[in-house]
Design an enzyme around this catalytic site. Structure first.
Site, PDB file in Angstrom:
ATOM      1  N   LYS B 182       0.845  -1.202   0.000  1.00 42.68           N
ATOM      2  CA  LYS B 182       0.000   0.000   0.000  1.00 42.68           C
ATOM      3  C   LYS B 182       0.876   1.246   0.000  1.00 42.68           C
ATOM      4  O   LYS B 182       1.534   1.543   0.987  1.00 42.68           O
ATOM      5  CB  LYS B 182      -0.914   0.048   1.216  1.00 42.68           C
ATOM      6  CG  LYS B 182      -1.947   1.188   1.071  1.00 42.68           C
ATOM      7  CD  LYS B 182      -2.553   1.637   2.375  1.00 42.68           C
ATOM      8  CE  LYS B 182      -1.738   2.679   3.089  1.00 42.68           C
ATOM      9  NZ  LYS B 182      -1.747   4.010   2.479  1.00 42.68           N
ATOM     10  N   GLU B 256      10.371   0.479  10.241  1.00 44.02           N
ATOM     11  CA  GLU B 256      11.345   1.562  10.072  1.00 44.02           C
ATOM     12  C   GLU B 256      10.614   2.840  10.426  1.00 44.02           C
ATOM     13  O   GLU B 256       9.778   3.321   9.661  1.00 44.02           O
ATOM     14  CB  GLU B 256      11.849   1.632   8.627  1.00 44.02           C
ATOM     15  CG  GLU B 256      12.610   0.408   8.155  1.00 44.02           C
ATOM     16  CD  GLU B 256      13.939   0.224   8.858  1.00 44.02           C
ATOM     17  OE1 GLU B 256      14.381   1.146   9.577  1.00 44.02           O
ATOM     18  OE2 GLU B 256      14.537  -0.851   8.702  1.00 44.02           O
ATOM     19  N   CYS B 290      13.484  10.220   7.282  1.00 43.40           N
ATOM     20  CA  CYS B 290      13.430   9.762   8.676  1.00 43.40           C
ATOM     21  C   CYS B 290      14.793   9.873   9.335  1.00 43.40           C
ATOM     22  O   CYS B 290      14.890  10.065  10.542  1.00 43.40           O
ATOM     23  CB  CYS B 290      12.902   8.345   8.745  1.00 43.40           C
ATOM     24  SG  CYS B 290      13.691   7.228   7.586  1.00 43.40           S
ATOM     25  N   GLU B 387      10.088  14.876  15.935  1.00 47.03           N
ATOM     26  CA  GLU B 387      10.459  14.798  14.528  1.00 47.03           C
ATOM     27  C   GLU B 387       9.618  15.812  13.752  1.00 47.03           C
ATOM     28  O   GLU B 387       8.392  15.788  13.798  1.00 47.03           O
ATOM     29  CB  GLU B 387      10.188  13.388  14.000  1.00 47.03           C
ATOM     30  CG  GLU B 387      10.726  13.182  12.610  1.00 47.03           C
ATOM     31  CD  GLU B 387      10.504  11.761  12.091  1.00 47.03           C
ATOM     32  OE1 GLU B 387       9.459  11.175  12.396  1.00 47.03           O
ATOM     33  OE2 GLU B 387      11.392  11.257  11.388  1.00 47.03           O
TER      34      GLU B 387
END
Lengths: 309, 476
Positions: B182, B256, B290, B387
């Site tokens: 997806k 991850e 990331c 983040e």
């Protein structure tokens, strides 16, 4: 088993074989204690629970019924020990693990009796389990300075870089020791955790914790630094819950968790994204252990450096 | 006198974009069972690029069933034959890389310079690398007869749509699994072009299934009882919910997740190279990375020198049309992401950090955020802890290597870190102490298919890339 020595030891006296009234020697019983931070505390809660012979149901000892607070204290000790233990050379860790095998070897008689009582085994089978446990320490002692070569290595990247992947310990590992094998199973799950430089908080088999608590005494005299291994006895469900949810526990070995409990613990562990090892009904403690239990508690760090002149 | 740049736009002519796209299930493009569709827009212009079928639960059901049917024959193929399919895919990716680079820039908003020179070459390289593993699995170190797991459900993010697809699909197929993937709702198009590449390569039906859709489709895929393996790249928050979902199942998982990488600059670092590395670390892909070096830890004694050079360099960054070959920083991927970056940057100011951005004209349409620098940041600030996933750099200082290590590790994340120093012994010692899965020394944001990538702590578990990347797809 344990008929002769223990039952005699625990009775107030016995009649001598010649019929004369003779006061037999009263055995000195042991107060089993937790092992945490290199010390042997009672549970801070002051609680104990009865541990009985698995076959006869005879009382063996009152083991500490560790509390949630004991579990948290053990995590603090394990975290404090992590920098030193993970920073020790792999050679040094191997020496220490081999030392554990040496000390255990010298106490085979004691452990043979404890394991026999704990698991309802014959003396011979218990002795075999103890021997296998000693050999397992030796096996993992030899892995400490080899696993990095087997699990790591240089990566041939396409560019002017030097690039190396190295396995590193993940941190504090909470271990629910298997319920069916009080010493061999325990050693099989504990040794790989510390061989790779992690520190451990172990919840001993609930109904058979005595060999685990005695193993604490072996570890304490084997150059294993304080806090590297911490051993708790008590209710697995009660102790596992705070460990699974603990922010400062990096990984959770569910081997000794009952099935229904394991799911809840896994959900709790998801909050901090702990590394997990699920229980496997097929696991055999006598089979070749392989490297699976070593790599389960390792991270891979990849370091890149530019290359050129 | 300063010379102005002339526009250097890459042509869109190579790209043949259809008005609508279906789901890719069992080798066929199909509408969603409930007929749902959504639009994929170009974040640089807000132009609707195409209408795409939106997968729902019934579609997940169909796709997983197709993957299950295909698994038997695919996993039974000799590894050499499976590998040949992957080699074919790699070759076609190379042949169509220009078309895909343009598409990726349009749909994602990232500069063509990056899609053309970084994403696409790496995408092909990943298929080449894992193609070669398909017939060598017994040598990967996981036992003499490693078996595939079955159906892999894979959910990927919008920051590197095609690259993340290759990280997921290449090792899965090499190991003999079949996949249902997806892509993210804002960047579904390159995955659908990849579906076409699978057809061109003659890949058997059902081996790869692509389900564009939203989080609900991803959740249904992760929870599907016939999925044996879950692989996810994305936020730590979603990673947590996936870990909860798979609790108590036999599913294997690799995650991850997010990061807050520290880029540590010591006083003996080559300043010019370090500044390039800092810029690359945080402004590459608009900071939608990331492992972005979002916390600059600079030794106090060189702070002024580094910041002066950094500001000078940032003033030369060109923000604008992603298809312009001169563009360094493209568009923010979505309005929602822009709102989050804006909110966090505002929090940085509100908490007392000093904000700076070079003078920079932003286009009127689309989603844009100027490269931004915060100084006077402390470890308690939100911009140092959370983040941001945007072109925002927080600068902290340190005095000793020990302090640098402590600050770098002071985060629940552990994905990546950078070290800048001329002193080898210091680099090795600091790298050893950093709790991060990837450490770049005197470089940053380098990727390679042979090289394992993944995080410590709450940056997730498992590794992608290299020999290590196979483990997550094998029964070991």
């Amino acid at each position: 088993m344990s008929d002769s020595k223990n039952s005699e030891g625990r009775s107030a006296g016995a009649r001598g074989s010649d019929g004369r009234n003779e006061v037999a020697r009263l055995a000195v019983l042991k107060t089993y204690k937790l092992y945490a931070g290199g010390r042997f505390p009672r549970s801070e809660s002051g609680r104990v629970y009865e541990v009985t012979d698995s076959k006869s149901g005879q009382w063996l000892a009152n083991a500490p019924l560790a509390s949630r607070k004991d579990a948290r204290d053990a995590v603090v000790a394990a975290r404090r020990a992590f920098a030193g233990w993970s920073g020790a050379t792999a050679y040094n860790r191997g020496q220490v693990l081999y030392r554990v095998a040496e000390m255990l070897e010298g106490r085979r008689e004691q452990f043979g009796r404890e394991v026999a009582e704990a698991e309802g085994l014959s003396r011979a089978k218990a002795a075999a389990a103890v021997d296998a446990a000693v050999d397992r320490w030796v096996w993992y002692a030899g892995w400490t300075d080899k696993i990095a070569q087997v699990a790591g290595g240089a990566n041939p990247v396409a560019g002017p870089f030097f690039n190396l992947s190295t396995p590193e310990p993940t941190g504090v590992v909470a271990v629910l020791a298997p319920q069916d094998s009080s010493l061999l199973g325990l050693v099989s799950v504990l040794a790989p955790v510390i061989a790779t430089g992690n520190t451990a908080v172990v919840v001993a088999a609930e109904r058979a914790p005595l060999p685990a608590l005695s193993l604490g005494e072996v570890l304490a005299t084997s150059d294993v630094p304080a806090g590297v291994v911490n051993i708790l006895s008590g209710r697995t469900a009660e102790l596992a819950a705070p460990l699974a949810a603990h922010q400062d526990v990096n990984a959770l070995d569910l081997t000794g968790a009952p099935t229904a409990l394991a799911v809840d613990l896994e959900i709790a562990a998801a909050e901090t994204l702990k590394r997990l090892r699920r229980p496997s009904p097929a696991e055999s403690w006598t089979a070749d252990p392989g490297t699976g239990r070593l790599t389960a508690w390792l991270e891979t760090k990849t370091v890149w450096h530019t290359m050129g002149v | 006198m300063a010379f102005e740049y002339a526009p250097a736009p890459e042509s869109r002519a190579i790209l043949d974009l259809a008005p609508s796209y279906g789901l890719f299930i069992d080798g066929e493009f199909a509408e969603a069972a409930d007929g749902a569709v959504f639009k994929s827009v170009s974040p640089s212009s807000e132009e609707v690029l195409a209408e795409v079928a939106r997968a729902g639960e019934a579609d997940v059901e169909r796709a997983v069933a197709a993957a299950r049917r295909a698994f038997g024959t695919w996993s039974a193929l000799p590894g050499a034959e499976r590998g040949k399919y992957l080699f074919r895919i790699a070759r076609i990716l190379q042949e169509r890389s220009r078309e895909l680079a343009v598409l990726e820039s349009l749909d994602n908003g990232k500069p063509i310079r990056e899609t053309r020179d970084i994403d696409l070459p790496l995408v092909a390289a990943h298929f080449f690398y894992y193609a070669g593993w398909a017939d060598k699995l017994a040598y990967a170190g996981y036992g003499p007869d490693p078996r595939p797991l079955g159906v892999a459900g894979q959910v990927i993010p919008w920051n590197f749509p095609l690259l993340m697809l290759s990280w997921k699909i290449a090792p899965a197929l090499a190991a003999g699994n079949t996949v249902v993937l997806k892509p993210a709702e804002t960047t579904p198009l390159s995955a659908l072009f990849f579906a076409d590449i699978c057809r061109q390569a003659g890949l058997p039906r059902g081996v790869v299934n692509i389900l564009p859709g939203y989080g609900d489709a991803g959740a249904a895929l992760v929870a599907h009882p016939d999925v044996d393996k879950v692989a996810f790249t994305g936020s730590t928050e979603v990673g947590r919910s996936i870990a909860r979902t798979v609790a108590g199942t036999r599913k294997r998982v690799t995650l991850e997740l997010g990061g807050k990488a520290a880029n540590i600059v010591f006083d003996d670092a080559p300043i010019d190279q370090a500044v390039e590395g800092i810029v690359d670390g945080i402004f590459f892909n608009q900071g939608h990375v990331c492992c972005a070096g979002s916390r600059l830890l600079v030794q106090e004694s060189v702070q002024d020198e580094v910041l002066d050079a950094l500001k000078r360099r940032m003033a030369t960054l060109r923000v604008g049309d992603p298809l312009d070959k001169n563009t360094d920083i493209g568009a923010i991927n979505s309005a929602a992401q822009l709102a989050r970056i804006t909110e966090l940057a505002a929090a940085g100011e509100a908490e007392g950090a000093q904000r700076w951005a070079p003078p920079c004209e932003l286009p009127s349409a689309g989603y844009w955020f100027a490269p931004t620098l915060f100084t006077g940041v402390t470890q308690a600030h939100r911009i140092a802890r959370e983040e941001i996933f945007g072109p925002v750099l927080s600068v902290l200082t340190f005095r000793t290597p020990a302090e640098a290590v402590e600050k770098a590790n002071n985060t629940p994340y552990g994905l990546a870190a950078g070290i800048w120093s001329e002193k080898g012994s210091r680099i090795l010692s600091v790298a050893d102490k950093l709790r991060a899965g990837v450490v770049w020394a005197n470089t940053f944001n380098k990727f390679d298919p042979t090289s394992p990538f993944g995080g410590y702590k709450e940056s997730g578990y498992g590794r992608e890339g290299g020999r290590h990347g196979l483990e997550g797809y094998l029964d070991v």
